[in-house]
Structures are given as structure tokens and as C-alpha cells.
Design a protein around this motif. Structure first.
Motif, PDB file in Angstrom:
ATOM      1  N   GLU A 145      83.683  24.255  32.803  1.00 55.98           N
ATOM      2  CA  GLU A 145      83.564  24.894  31.488  1.00 55.98           C
ATOM      3  C   GLU A 145      82.863  23.994  30.476  1.00 55.98           C
ATOM      4  O   GLU A 145      82.415  24.464  29.427  1.00 55.98           O
ATOM      5  N   THR A 146      82.784  22.698  30.767  1.00 58.52           N
ATOM      6  CA  THR A 146      82.155  21.762  29.835  1.00 58.52           C
ATOM      7  C   THR A 146      80.636  21.755  29.959  1.00 58.52           C
ATOM      8  O   THR A 146      79.965  20.991  29.258  1.00 58.52           O
ATOM      9  N   THR A 147      80.068  22.583  30.825  1.00 59.33           N
ATOM     10  CA  THR A 147      78.617  22.593  31.035  1.00 59.33           C
ATOM     11  C   THR A 147      77.824  22.656  29.733  1.00 59.33           C
ATOM     12  O   THR A 147      76.846  21.919  29.573  1.00 59.33           O
ATOM     13  N   PRO A 148      78.193  23.487  28.754  1.00 59.59           N
ATOM     14  CA  PRO A 148      77.401  23.524  27.512  1.00 59.59           C
ATOM     15  C   PRO A 148      77.368  22.201  26.755  1.00 59.59           C
ATOM     16  O   PRO A 148      76.457  21.969  25.951  1.00 59.59           O
ATOM     17  N   THR A 149      78.338  21.316  26.984  1.00 61.38           N
ATOM     18  CA  THR A 149      78.360  20.041  26.263  1.00 61.38           C
ATOM     19  C   THR A 149      77.741  18.909  27.063  1.00 61.38           C
ATOM     20  O   THR A 149      77.533  17.818  26.515  1.00 61.38           O
ATOM     21  N   ILE A 150      77.424  19.125  28.334  1.00 61.98           N
ATOM     22  CA  ILE A 150      76.881  18.040  29.151  1.00 61.98           C
ATOM     23  C   ILE A 150      75.508  18.363  29.728  1.00 61.98           C
ATOM     24  O   ILE A 150      74.961  17.576  30.513  1.00 61.98           O
ATOM     25  N   GLY A 200      71.299  17.458  21.074  1.00 56.44           N
ATOM     26  CA  GLY A 200      71.789  18.833  21.193  1.00 56.44           C
ATOM     27  C   GLY A 200      73.297  18.941  21.195  1.00 56.44           C
ATOM     28  O   GLY A 200      73.844  20.023  21.413  1.00 56.44           O
ATOM     29  N   GLY A 201      73.997  17.827  20.928  1.00 57.98           N
ATOM     30  CA  GLY A 201      75.456  17.847  20.890  1.00 57.98           C
ATOM     31  C   GLY A 201      76.116  17.516  22.208  1.00 57.98           C
ATOM     32  O   GLY A 201      77.324  17.738  22.373  1.00 57.98           O
ATOM     33  N   GLY A 202      75.345  16.963  23.168  1.00 58.19           N
ATOM     34  CA  GLY A 202      75.890  16.637  24.482  1.00 58.19           C
ATOM     35  C   GLY A 202      76.989  15.604  24.434  1.00 58.19           C
ATOM     36  O   GLY A 202      77.084  14.806  23.497  1.00 58.19           O
TER      37      GLY A 202
END
Length: 603
Positions: free
Chosen positions: A239-244, A558-560
Motif C-alpha cells: 500500500e506504500t507504493t505511492p510514497t516510494i 514528489g514526496g517519496g
């Protein structure tokens, strides 16, 4: 001489009489009974299935080096492991007629140059050749974007670089699945290999499920047959894909919760009448060090909660019989209780092709369900003490030869080892050097005053030996394999302070590696959000109301890695690739000495 007809007739009469007499004796003799026939053994009412699972391969066609190429075995010994030719050899040994080969994501992305130079087509080809039939997506499958992932799945030459030396790409031989990857504005299912399975579901039922969960961007499930018996697979990514993953890599996509999306996949399989269900999930746990790969050595998160993988394993739909995981690069075999209170096995097999998880189970012919009491798992280390698979070794050598001219080109030199070993402050010599290189590449046109590097983006050490400090392009690429863009944004002093505070939370510590122009004090005994003080840029105290130009790769901007303050930046400028910045710095400043690790002072 042949007997006469009279003789034959006499013999026949005598034989018939003897048979009749024995029959009478068997019936009439007291206490004598005919021997009963043994009962027929019951027919086996189950189908044996063997799964061979691989996770987080990351394109390691050649045997990985250093700690990435070693594994602790069942006896506690550290052994060399991994390499495509040995994976193929071990899979041949471990396979039988009931075998399916599966994977749990990050098969590509963050890969060595031998694979990355050709957009990972060599790795995907190898995995297809070795027999992988289905894999969940991992976060790194999105490194080059959803469009590139679709090309890898479907085929076709790269839109910029064209065909590789092997010719036009024909597409993956295995299916990528992801039940929690959805289209943001989708109204129709994309035309992708594996998506046709959904056409077998009643249209009204499928429409109802899509309205409830979302429009899949990838096939959510796959079904395979063994000896006529179906077994279903559900895919999911962390679920953390958008942050990494960079924002461009997941543009147009949204990611659902794994537990809820696994339920979606389970319902789809039920609609198809498939009751034997396996979840392939790219999410896992950390472990205690030095333990057997077959032990349950998972640990809790820093805040004391169960690891993300264990939580999924315990909460996923009880219709799912087995959970094979990835992402955390660890090896373990655990049993959890599902929501119905029944035991369920949950495992992971390390990373970089060092472990193959062998799963043996039985599926009932009558019910079509997996007998959970029959499920066993063994994490087999891919040791290099057996003969390598000759055809695979030749395949790897072919790609090694193709990339040699690029990989072996010197780009600079160093005076001593540059490593990822952390100091108490969290700094590393290699990470600090990369930040210095990024500042040098962005301070001109981009106006950068400081640079910050995420530690997870530093993927290998730079050793002084065996080449006397010479650094090749291939070695530099191993350190910085993502091809991220360098970017610069404007932050206020207050925002910079808030950004640095985000390095420490209840669930993690992720110290950003600073360029030499940035110094500050970190007081780790203070509460979260109050740990940073004394921020200076080029020796001058930062003004909370002032503005400053901050360089970082586009993943961070991008907030990664949950550094959300970066997204508040203004006046975005984009520059060279991070690898180009690194190699240019090495070339211009060689020989390069390890920089000081005194930029963060512990209070």
C-alpha cells in the motif's frame, strides 16, 4: 512326440476330477474357508501441487556480490547464494510433474546494468524461460511508469531506445497481477494479457464487483491447472507504493488496501468456481538477524505493532489458504490464524534470487479446496555448490558481453572505500558524497544551496579494491540505478525545518544524507517534531521566513519515502539524471576521498 487324442482325453478327465474334488473339499471340509481377497485401497481424492516461489529478484542475472550474495542457511552458516544459472539449476532439481512457478514482485527495477541497460527485458526473458507463470507486481515494476509496465507485459520495442540487441520485445511469458492497482478515471478494463479471465465472469456480477472495489489497472487474478485441478492466485502490491515510487511512475493509478483488495480477488475466483486460493503479496516483515530461513523470525515494527506482512496474513479473507510475500527482502516461514481462527501459512524467500520457496500442498478433488493440513514450506537457499545451468549461464554471458563496453568504462577514482555503513548520526560516506555531487550538478542553473539524498536510493558500496580505486560506469550504476531526475525546489526555512523533522517518526527513522553546505543538530531524546535545531547553510543560520533552494531527486521531490513537505516546494527546476550527476562529479574531482560525516551533530 505329441500325445495321442486318447491320452489327452484321459488327462483332461483326471484334471477335471481333481478340480471338482478340491472344490467339494473347500466347501465341505470342516473348519476350512476360502482366503478372502484383500480390499482395494481407497482412491486418492486429492491432487498434489508444488509451488516454487521467487521474490524480489531485482534483475540479478549474475550472482550478486558482497552481503547481497550471501545467506544464512538452516545450520547457521553463511553461504554464497544466487545467480540466474543457479536459480535455473535448483528449479530443475526441485521441480516435479505437479509444479507451478510463481513470484511475488520486484522481479525488475533497481537492477544491475546488465538488465537495466535494456529496460529489464533480459531479466523478464530469463524468468519466462525458467518457467515463472504468474507474479504479483511489486513497487519497482512501476519505476519506469505504468506505460512501460504494460509494454513489458504485452511486447513492443522501447519508445525511446528502440529494440534491444535481441530484437523487438515479444512480451513477458508470465502474467503480472495486482488486485489493488486501479485506474483513477477508468471506465473500461485495459487490454492486457491475463485480463481475459474476467470475461468468464457473469457481466452483471463483474460490474457489481468493479463498482464496489474499482476498475482494475492490471489483471487482479490468475488461474492455473495442475492435473486438471484449478488453483487461483491473487496479486497485491504494498500500500506504500505511492510514497516510494515517483509520481510519474504511478500517474493515473490508485492503490487500494491489500486486505480489502485480496477480498476482491477472492470473490472473483469464487465467481469462477475456484476454491483453492493463494495470495501473492508484495509486502512483508523485518526479521531477527542470523536466523534460519525456515524459522518464523519476524519482528514487530518500531512502534510495537505487528509487521505489515503479518497483519495482512492474519486479516486477509479466510477463503485464501496460503500467503506468499515479498518486499522486505527477508526469509521466514510463519503460521498465523486467519479471521475464522484457522491456521494459515505465510512465508517469504529473501531477495536477489538467493532463496526459492518450495510449497507442497494437496487440493481436494471433491471440494476443490486446499487441505491446509497438507501445506508445507521449505526455503531452499540457491547455493552455488551445484553445477550451473549451462543454457542459462550462456544466456547471461551473452548479455554481459553486450553491455561490457558501457559497464567497463572508467569514470573516476577513489582513495578509499565509500560505503553505506551508517554513523550514529545516520550519515554515510557514500551518501554524503552523492549529496555533494547532486549539489554540484544543480547549484548553477538550478540555484541549489543544499542537496539531500534518500538512503534507500544508494544501492551498493564503492570498494577501493580490487581495482586500486578505479570506478567504472557499471559500478557507479550499481550505486545509483534508478535514473531519477535531479530537481530543485524553493522551501522556506520553516518548511526545511519541518522536512528534516520528518526523518524521525514512531514507525521509522530515515535520515536524509546532506551535502556539506547543510549542518544542523539532532537531539533524539526530544519528542518527534522537536528534534532539529541550529540549521545552517554555508555556516549561516537559516531564517524560518527566508527562502532556500533545495536539490533532491524527483522521487523525494514528489514526496517519496513520506517526506511530504517536499511537495510544498515552489519554482520547480529539473536538471540531469542523478547517475549523470554522480559520474560527472567523480570525473571532475578524482581521486575522490571519503567525505567527513560531521554534518549532523547529535545533541
Amino acid at each position: 512326440m505329441k500325445p495321442s487324442s486318447r491320452t489327452r482325453s484321459l488327462r483332461s478327465t483326471l484334471l477335471a476330477g481333481a478340480v471338482a474334488a478340491s472344490a467339494v473339499l473347500a466347501v465341505t471340509a470342516p473348519g476350512v474357508q476360502a482366503k478372502p481377497k484383500p480390499p482395494k485401497p481407497p482412491k486418492d481424492q486429492s491432487v498434489p501441487v508444488r509451488l516454487l516461489a521467487l521474490n524480489d529478484f531485482h534483475g540479478n542475472l549474475e550472482p550478486p556480490t558482497g552481503s547481497s550474495g550471501r545467506m544464512v542457511d538452516e545450520a547457521g552458516n553463511t553461504v554464497d547464494a544466487g545467480g540466474a544459472a543457479y536459480i535455473a539449476a535448483w528449479m530443475d532439481r526441485m521441480s516435479n510433474k505437479n509444479t507451478l512457478k510463481v513470484a511475488q514482485g520486484d522481479l525488475i527495477g533497481a537492477t544491475p546494468l546488465i538488465s537495466a541497460a535494456y529496460h529489464d527485458e533480459p531479466s523478464v526473458e530469463f524468468l519466462g524461460n525458467v518457467g515463472i507463470t504468474v507474479s504479483s507486481v511489486g513497487n519497482h515494476e512501476f519505476d519506469e511508469g505504468y506505460g512501460e509496465l504494460k509494454r513489458i507485459m504485452k511486447g513492443g520495442s522501447h519508445p525511446v531506445d528502440g529494440p534491444s540487441p535481441a530484437g523487438k520485445w515479444k512480451g513477458a511469458k508470465y502474467s503480472y497481477i495486482g488486485a489493488n492497482v486501479f485506474l483513477e478515471d477508468g471506465t473500461a478494463l485495459p487490454n492486457l494479457p491475463g485480463m481475459e479471465i474476467l470475461k468468464k465472469i457473469d457481466k452483471k456480477r463483474l460490474s457489481a464487483l468493479v463498482r464496489q472495489y474499482g476498475v482494475p489497472a492490471l489483471p487482479p487474478i490468475a488461474v492455473r491447472k495442475v492435473n486438471g485441478q484449478e488453483i487461483g492466485f491473487i496479486g497485491a502490491v504494498t500500500e506504500t507504493t505511492p510514497t516510494i515510487v515517483t509520481a510519474s511512475g504511478i500517474a493515473g493509478l490508485k492503490f487500494g488496501g491489500v486486505v480489502k483488495s485480496a477480498e476482491f480477488g477472492s470473490k472473483l475466483l469464487k465467481e469462477l468456481g475456484v476454491d483453492a486460493q493463494v495470495l501473492l503479496v508484495h509486502e512483508g516483515d523485518n526479521v531477527l538477524t542470523g536466523r534460519s530461513p525456515d524459522s518464523c523470525s519476524t519482528t514487530t515494527d518500531p512502534d510495537g505493532s505487528a509487521g505489515a506482512g503479518t497483519e495482512i496474513a492474519a486479516k486477509a479473507d479466510p477463503e485464501i489458504d496460503l500467503i506468499l510475500s515479498g518486499h522486505s527482502h527477508q526469509a521466514y516461514i510463519c503460521t498465523v490464524k486467519d479471521p475464522s481462527g484457522n491456521p494459515r501459512l505465510y512465508s517469504q524467500g529473501g531477495s536477489f534470487g538467493r532463496v526459492i520457496s518450495q510449497v507442497d500442498l494437496k487440493i481436494s478433488k471433491k471440494t476443490g479446496e486446499i487441505d491446509r493440513s497438507s501445506v508445507t514450506i521449505d526455503n531452499q537457499i540457491v547455493t552455488r555448490d551445484i553445477p550451473a545451468h549451462a543454457k542459462t549461464a550462456a544466456f547471461v554471458q551473452t548479455w554481459k558481453d553486450r553491455v561490457a563496453d558501457v559497464a567497463n568504462k572508467p569514470v573516476g577514482s577513489i582513495t578509499a572505500d565509500l560505503t553505506r555503513a551508517t554513523t550514529p548520526s545516520g550519515e554515510t560516506t557514500l551518501g554524503n558524497l552523492i549529496a555533494d555531487a547532486q549539489l554540484a550538478a544543480t547549484k548553477g542553473e538550478g540555484g541549489a544551496q543544499i542537496a539531500l539524498m534518500n538512503p534507500g536510493g544508494v544501492r551498493a558500496d564503492l570498494p577501493y579494491e580490487p581495482d586500486g580505486g578505479v570506478v567504472t560506469y557499471g559500478e557507479a550504476f550499481a550505486v545509483q540505478p534508478f535514473n531519477n531526475l535531479m530537481q530543485v525546489v524553493t522551501l522556506t526555512g520553516a518548511q526545511l525545518d519541518a522536512l528534516l523533522e520528518q526523518q524521525w517518526t514512531a514507525s521509522r527513522t530515515a535520515v536524509l544524507l546532506p551535502s556539506a553546505s547543510l549542518t544542523y543538530t539532532a537531539t533524539l531524546a526530544n519528542p518527534f517534531g522537536e528534534r532539529v535545531s541550529g540549521i545552517r547553510i554555508d555556516g549561516v543560520a537559516v531564517d524560518p521566513a527566508g527562502t532556500y533552494r533545495v536539490a533532491a531527486n524527483n522521487f523525494l521531490v514528489g514526496g517519496g519515502d513520506a517526506f511530504s513537505v517536499f511537495t510544498q516546494g515552489t519554482n520547480l527546476w529539473s536538471g540531469p539524471l542523478d547517475l549523470d550527476a554522480f559520474t560527472a562529479y567523480l570525473t571532475a574531482n578524482s581521486p575522490v576521498a571519503p567525505p567527513a560525516t560531521d554534518r549532523i551533530t547529535l545533541g
